[in-house]
Design an enzyme around this catalytic site. Sequence first.
Site, PDB file in Angstrom:
ATOM      1  N   SER A 245       0.976  -1.454   0.168  1.00 49.84           N
ATOM      2  CA  SER A 245       0.313  -0.264   0.025  1.00 49.84           C
ATOM      3  C   SER A 245       0.935   1.372  -0.247  1.00 49.84           C
ATOM      4  CB  SER A 245      -0.564   0.085   1.454  1.00 49.84           C
ATOM      5  OG  SER A 245      -1.131   1.030   1.371  1.00 49.84           O
TER       6      SER A 245
ATOM      7  N   HIS B 132      -1.279  -1.346  -3.885  1.00 52.01           N
ATOM      8  CA  HIS B 132      -2.907  -0.761  -3.599  1.00 52.01           C
ATOM      9  C   HIS B 132      -2.803   0.780  -2.962  1.00 52.01           C
ATOM     10  CE1 HIS B 132      -6.558  -1.561  -1.285  1.00 52.01           C
ATOM     11  NE2 HIS B 132      -5.752  -0.652  -0.375  1.00 52.01           N
TER      12      HIS B 132
ATOM     13  N   ASP C 285      -4.897   3.763  -2.574  1.00 59.33           N
ATOM     14  CA  ASP C 285      -6.124   4.217  -0.843  1.00 59.33           C
ATOM     15  C   ASP C 285      -6.632   6.013  -1.479  1.00 59.33           C
ATOM     16  OD1 ASP C 285      -6.366   2.849   0.649  1.00 59.33           O
ATOM     17  OD2 ASP C 285      -4.569   2.517   1.371  1.00 59.33           O
TER      18      ASP C 285
ATOM     19  N   MET D  86      -8.656   8.725  -0.234  1.00 60.12           N
ATOM     20  CA  MET D  86      -9.360   9.345   0.628  1.00 60.12           C
ATOM     21  C   MET D  86     -10.176  10.628   0.395  1.00 60.12           C
ATOM     22  SD  MET D  86      -6.716   8.080   3.979  1.00 60.12           S
ATOM     23  CE  MET D  86      -6.157   5.805   3.801  1.00 60.12           C
TER      24      MET D  86
ATOM     25  N   HIS E 205      -8.342   2.055  -3.897  1.00 58.81           N
ATOM     26  CA  HIS E 205      -9.567   1.704  -3.066  1.00 58.81           C
ATOM     27  C   HIS E 205     -10.116   2.419  -2.946  1.00 58.81           C
ATOM     28  CE1 HIS E 205      -9.538   0.743   1.644  1.00 58.81           C
ATOM     29  NE2 HIS E 205     -11.324   1.101   0.877  1.00 58.81           N
TER      30      HIS E 205
ATOM     31  N   MET F 241     -12.128   5.105  -0.485  1.00 61.44           N
ATOM     32  CA  MET F 241     -12.975   5.868   0.820  1.00 61.44           C
ATOM     33  C   MET F 241     -13.268   7.310   0.175  1.00 61.44           C
ATOM     34  SD  MET F 241      -9.663   4.336   2.777  1.00 61.44           S
ATOM     35  CE  MET F 241      -8.144   4.109   2.217  1.00 61.44           C
TER      36      MET F 241
ATOM     37  N   MET G 164     -11.552  -4.880   5.225  1.00 67.37           N
ATOM     38  CA  MET G 164     -10.972  -4.132   6.574  1.00 67.37           C
ATOM     39  C   MET G 164     -11.006  -4.979   7.385  1.00 67.37           C
ATOM     40  SD  MET G 164      -9.825  -1.236   4.505  1.00 67.37           S
ATOM     41  CE  MET G 164      -8.758  -0.752   5.900  1.00 67.37           C
TER      42      MET G 164
ATOM     43  N   TYR H 140      -6.442   5.423   8.897  1.00 62.12           N
ATOM     44  CA  TYR H 140      -4.903   5.739   9.146  1.00 62.12           C
ATOM     45  C   TYR H 140      -4.179   4.010   8.972  1.00 62.12           C
ATOM     46  CZ  TYR H 140      -6.331  10.015  11.072  1.00 62.12           C
ATOM     47  OH  TYR H 140      -7.134  11.321  11.003  1.00 62.12           O
TER      48      TYR H 140
ATOM     49  N   GLY I 118      -1.155   1.412  10.152  1.00 62.94           N
ATOM     50  CA  GLY I 118      -0.607   1.513  11.686  1.00 62.94           C
ATOM     51  C   GLY I 118      -1.568   1.489  12.323  1.00 62.94           C
TER      52      GLY I 118
ATOM     53  N   ASP J 178      -6.721  -5.848   4.893  1.00 60.35           N
ATOM     54  CA  ASP J 178      -6.461  -4.499   4.460  1.00 60.35           C
ATOM     55  C   ASP J 178      -6.037  -4.377   6.041  1.00 60.35           C
ATOM     56  OD1 ASP J 178      -5.300  -2.259   4.396  1.00 60.35           O
ATOM     57  OD2 ASP J 178      -6.602  -0.895   2.639  1.00 60.35           O
ATOM     58  N   GLY J 179      -5.028  -4.014   6.459  1.00 64.47           N
ATOM     59  CA  GLY J 179      -4.704  -3.548   8.196  1.00 64.47           C
ATOM     60  C   GLY J 179      -4.803  -4.620   9.185  1.00 64.47           C
ATOM     61  N   GLY J 180      -2.952  -3.366   9.993  1.00 65.89           N
ATOM     62  CA  GLY J 180      -2.349  -4.679  10.663  1.00 65.89           C
ATOM     63  C   GLY J 180      -1.795  -6.271   9.604  1.00 65.89           C
TER      64      GLY J 180
END
Length: 217
Positions: free
Chosen positions: A8, A33, A35, A37, A66, A68, A137, A143, A145, A173-175
Amino acid sequence: MTVKIAPSLFGADLGNLENQIKAVEDCKVEMLHIDVMDGNFVPNIAFGPDQVKMLRGKTDLFFDVHMMVVEPDRFIPRFVEAGADMITVHQEATTHLHRTLQLIKSFGIKAGVVLSPGTSIKTLEYVLDDIDMVLLMTVNPGYGGQSFIESSINKIKDLSEMIKGYNIDIQIDGGINLETAPKVVEAGANVLVAGSFTFKGDIAKNISALISAVNFK
């Protein structure tokens, strides 16, 4: 099952972006990827169509965009023109999900749906014939991290059962890191978005470690 890594760019060093994309390419990943926003659907702003068009001139990697944003239909044609190969939209951000998916498909690119942590997979029941990928997600969008939401594992398993018989990818996606990646792959995911993990430190070492963690070649 072939598992793909999708670095990402939201986690990259924007002041050194071209070199970081080259480092990712050297790792033989297939997709980026990106993002998008709008500061409205999520409390952050990132990557408009002009930036995507600029990036398109730097690499031939598959662009997984992606979105958002509120009312994504307004921007879909511009992102297609900018070079998107796939656009994923949030179920929560569009009033008529089927219409939005048909709009994306009308440009000859792939379409996907994103579900935030609190959104049920049942909302996808009547659009499975129209999607190429579902992005789950595993943090709240907006955000980088953030910590992985452990309850997402069961959601991945349920989605994997739901899409049996369909040619649909499950993206997470995420962590994503060395601990969480094997869990989501075991649950049924086959595309892993990694931002903070990929770009912090040695990119090649990080991607190689992630590949080893999920035991795919």
